[in-house]
Design an enzyme around this catalytic site. Structure first.
Site, PDB file in Angstrom:
ATOM      1  CG  HIS A   7      -1.757  -1.054   1.473  1.00  0.00           C
ATOM      2  ND1 HIS A   7      -3.158  -0.991   1.408  1.00  0.00           N
ATOM      3  CD2 HIS A   7      -1.505  -2.410   1.995  1.00  0.00           C
ATOM      4  CE1 HIS A   7      -3.593  -2.126   1.636  1.00  0.00           C
ATOM      5  NE2 HIS A   7      -2.701  -2.942   2.186  1.00  0.00           N
ATOM      6  CD  GLU A  89      -1.033   0.989   4.359  1.00  0.00           C
ATOM      7  OE1 GLU A  89      -0.719   1.996   3.387  1.00  0.00           O
ATOM      8  OE2 GLU A  89      -2.074   0.892   4.455  1.00  0.00           O
ATOM      9  CG  HIS A 125      -5.277  -1.719  -1.060  1.00  0.00           C
ATOM     10  ND1 HIS A 125      -5.558  -0.761  -0.152  1.00  0.00           N
ATOM     11  CD2 HIS A 125      -6.286  -2.472  -0.862  1.00  0.00           C
ATOM     12  CE1 HIS A 125      -6.568  -0.843   0.261  1.00  0.00           C
ATOM     13  NE2 HIS A 125      -7.051  -2.058  -0.129  1.00  0.00           N
ATOM     14  CG  ASP A 135      -3.273   1.975  -1.622  1.00  0.00           C
ATOM     15  OD1 ASP A 135      -4.442   1.641  -2.182  1.00  0.00           O
ATOM     16  OD2 ASP A 135      -2.639   1.486  -0.770  1.00  0.00           O
TER      17      ASP A 135
END
Ligand SMILES: [Zn+2]
Length: 164
Positions: A7, A89, A125, A135
């Protein structure tokens, strides 16, 4: 856990280095601190790892436990990716590029995960929630990640970036 979902996140969007991501993932975000945060009220999200712009890595959830990063999602016919994926992330903005230190750290993390879990694939994602999520976006260079993963061994540990 057989899937890695990559992400991107930055809070506020496009601003780097603050503590808002940690606060969001630990339910301590001050929603009054920025207009954008108002829209995040009630949002309960988490990820296993965050990789900052300088490559610093933070872990929020054990890889043996489910994190809430993928939302409504499906990959190769299998739904609810949160149940069987590790969420990473990258501090960044969808559509923008990422730092060399982030690719290096991500590759090291993926090697470590592949050594411990039967990871088969790493995707974005955007791949598991197409049309709903974008993303990490076109600024993330999957080829570069592949090269980083190959740098110390000839073979990739698993498929990268929605390969067929
Ligand atoms: Zn995402």
């Amino acid at each position: 856990m057989t899937l890695v979902v990559v992400h991107s996140i930055s809070l506020p969007p496009g601003e780097y280095g603050g503590d808002a991501i940690e606060r969001l993932f630990t339910n301590r975000l001050d929603h009054a601190a920025h207009p954008y945060y108002e829209g995040l009220r009630g949002l309960e999200v988490s990820a296993h790892f965050v990789v900052r712009r300088d490559g610093e890595m933070l872990q929020f959830v054990s890889c043996d436990e489910r994190a809430w990063h993928a939302g409504r999602s499906v990959w190769r016919g299998r739904e609810n990716c949160n149940d069987w994926s590790i969420g990473i992330e990258l501090e960044g903005l969808e559509g923008q590029s990422f730092e060399a230190a982030q690719y290096t750290r991500l590759a090291r993390l993926m090697r470590a995960l592949a050594a411990r879990y039967p990871i088969e694939e790493a995707v974005g994602h955007q791949h598991v929630a197409p049309g709903r999520k974008g993303d990490p976006g076109p600024g993330f260079d999957w080829m570069r990640l592949r090269r980083a993963l190959r740098s110390d061994r000839p073979r990739l540990p698993f498929a990268i970036g929605a390969e067929a």
